[in-house]
Design an enzyme around this catalytic site. Structure first.
Site, short mmCIF file in Angstrom:
data_model
loop_
_atom_site.label_atom_id
_atom_site.label_comp_id
_atom_site.label_asym_id
_atom_site.label_seq_id
_atom_site.Cartn_x
_atom_site.Cartn_y
_atom_site.Cartn_z
N CYS A 39 5.39 -11.55 28.32
CA CYS A 39 3.12 -12.16 28.36
C CYS A 39 3.03 -10.62 29.09
O CYS A 39 2.41 -9.84 28.49
CB CYS A 39 3.04 -13.05 29.08
SG CYS A 39 4.00 -13.86 30.74
N HIS A 102 -2.92 -10.86 34.00
CA HIS A 102 -1.61 -10.87 34.19
C HIS A 102 -1.00 -9.28 33.94
O HIS A 102 0.52 -8.91 34.12
CB HIS A 102 -0.90 -11.29 33.02
CG HIS A 102 0.54 -12.57 33.21
ND1 HIS A 102 -0.03 -12.86 34.13
CD2 HIS A 102 1.22 -12.89 31.99
CE1 HIS A 102 1.27 -13.96 34.36
NE2 HIS A 102 1.99 -13.79 32.64
#
EC number: 3.1.6.4
Length: 483
Positions: A39, A102
């Site tokens: 990710c 993120h």
């Protein structure tokens, strides 16, 4: 989400009518990749147009390890990197991120310090619930400040899988688009929803509606939301002036399958690996009146291309003071041209494989360690290809394993080292790899140091909510990355 999760890519239950219609009105990319099988690094690549090993989103703590940004990570996106929204600002764009960031959660890594004007979402994934003593629950932000925490103020029922986050993210998107259209303002929206990441969730209306269980419910809700966003653009009369691209950050996480994992179709393995299932993504481009409807492209594409393509659409040049790995996909989308370019498959600090044309050469193979595999952690469930899906890191630098992805998309049958085909293909690939290694200047690794003191104890805005928590003493350590 995996390559095999959409009806347009052959998923048999055909539960994604809106994304399938988006494909029929736009262009399907069958050979589209992420820049990393995990990710955080793939998002860093998307927003910088650069491989994670260049922009710092990797680790050198151990060889070829996947690393990301859990709560205790010290690093994040460096100030020296130029992100897409920072550059789009120069052309007068208003930029919003909805969902998962993120790229680091400490104040200096905040999205509004890196070109975004608005943010509704979270710095990390929706893990939890935590006890707020050993681990704090993860915050949800509106712009500069947190407005609550997952599981406390933003409920996710782990028993039923119910959460209305996708609906909240959808409304945020529709409101933002309406506001920009009303003020005739060019905009960039990065809609980074995470319902298909375990623990998977969907809102009440979608629960129990899919043949594919809870994961399918989440996919159906995302599909419905994208349909509503596209219809909204049409209703406002701006669809022909808005470029929309749908893709994923990595392949389906087969470690969570079958209940909470998707499908990578015919491809080998899944998330965390540099086999096709970990890095080949579903991808659809939509721009009515510009991209011919019903197009199917075999252009080798990468999430990093969205950086360069978006700049091109805004009439901007990519930065010339650094290596940009993304290419402009407009010729492929608008004129059906095929641009010759390689795809590099990195895991941490190592180039594991490269694709040139229809050939893919593995210089290293590894799924995950025997130790982790024996604990039930399996990135390739039901798929064991002898000598390929290895549980020790195997180096093939002198004699790479070579596959023809046209004949063998599942990477099951390595070509014979003695064949003329092998010799011819490797001659070409070796030149590409040599040129790549000459230009490779790795960035300062951001994912090496972890410290419990930097977790989400007291994010900005916690005082107003009475949600500040006391951090432990700082104790920086080398992060441990088993995969």
């Amino acid at each position: 989400m995996g390559w095999g999760d959409l009806g347009a890519f052959g998923e048999p239950s055909k539960e994604t009518p809106n994304l399938d219609q988006m494909a029929s009105e736009g262009m399907l990319f069958l050979d589209f990749y992420t820049a990393n099988p995990l990710c955080s690094p793939s998002r860093a690549a998307l927003l910088t147009g650069r491989l994670p090993v260049r922009n710092g989103f990797y680790t050198t703590n151990a060889h070829a390890r996947n690393a990301y940004t859990p709560q205790d990570i010290v690093g994040g996106i460096p100030d020296s990197e130029l992100l897409l929204p920072e550059l789009l600002k120069k052309a007068g764009y208003i930029n919003k991120i909805i969902g998962k960031w993120h790229l680091g959660h400490r104040p200096q890594f905040h999205p509004l310090k890196h070109g975004f004007d608005e943010w509704f979402g979270s710095p990390n994934c929706h893990f939890g619930p935590f006890d707020n003593r050993v681990l704090p629950n993860i915050p949800v932000y509106r712009d500069w400040e947190m407005i609550g925490r997952y599981y406390e103020d933003f409920k996710i029922d782990l028993k039923t899988g119910e959460a209305n986050l996708t609906q909240i993210y959808l409304q945020e998107a529709l409101d933002f688009i309406s506001k920009q259209q009303a003020s005739q303002q060019p905009f960039f929206l990065y809609w980074a929803i995470d319902a298909t990441h375990a623990p998977v969730y969907a809102s009440k209306h979608f629960l129990g509606t899919s043949q594919r269980g809870l994961y399918g419910d989440a996919v159906r809700e995302i599909d419905d939301s994208i349909g509503k966003i596209l219809k909204h653009l049409q209703k406002l009369g701006i669809s022909e002036n808005t470029f929309v691209f749908f893709t994923s950050d990595n392949g389906a996480a087969l470690i969570s399958a079958p209940k909470q994992g998707g499908s990578n179709g015919r491809f080998l393995c899944g998330k965390q690996t540099t086999f096709e299932g970990g890095m080949r993504e579903p991808a659809i481009a939509w721009w009515p009146g510009h991209i011919p409807a019903g197009g199917v492209s075999h252009q080798l594409g990468n999430v990093m291309d969205l950086f360069t393509t978006s700049l091109s659409l805004a009439g901007l040049q990519p930065p010339s003071d650094r290596q940009i790995d993304g290419i402009d996909l407009l010729p492929a989308m608008l004129q059906g041209k095929l641009i010759d370019r390689p795809i590099f498959y990195y895991r941490g600090n190592e180039m594991m494989a490269v694709r040139v044309g229809l050939y893919k050469a593995h210089y290293w193979t590894w799924s995950n360690s025997w130790e982790e595999y024996s604990k039930g952690i399996d990135f390739c469930p039901g798929q064991n290809v002898s000598g390929v899906t290895t549980h020790t890191q195997e180096e093939h630098t002198n004699l790479p394993l070579l596959f023809h992805l046209g004949r063998d998309p599942g990477e099951k049958y390595p070509l014979s080292f003695a064949s003329d085909e092998y010799q011819r293909a490797m001659e070409q690939i070796s030149v590409v790899v040599q040129q790549h290694k000459v230009t490779m200047v790795p960035g300062e690794p951001q994912l090496n140091v972890c410290d419990k003191a930097v977790m989400n104890w007291s994010p900005p805005g916690c005082e107003k909510l009475g949600k500040c928590l006391k951090p432990p003493k700082s104790d920086p350590k080398k992060c441990f990355w088993p995969h």
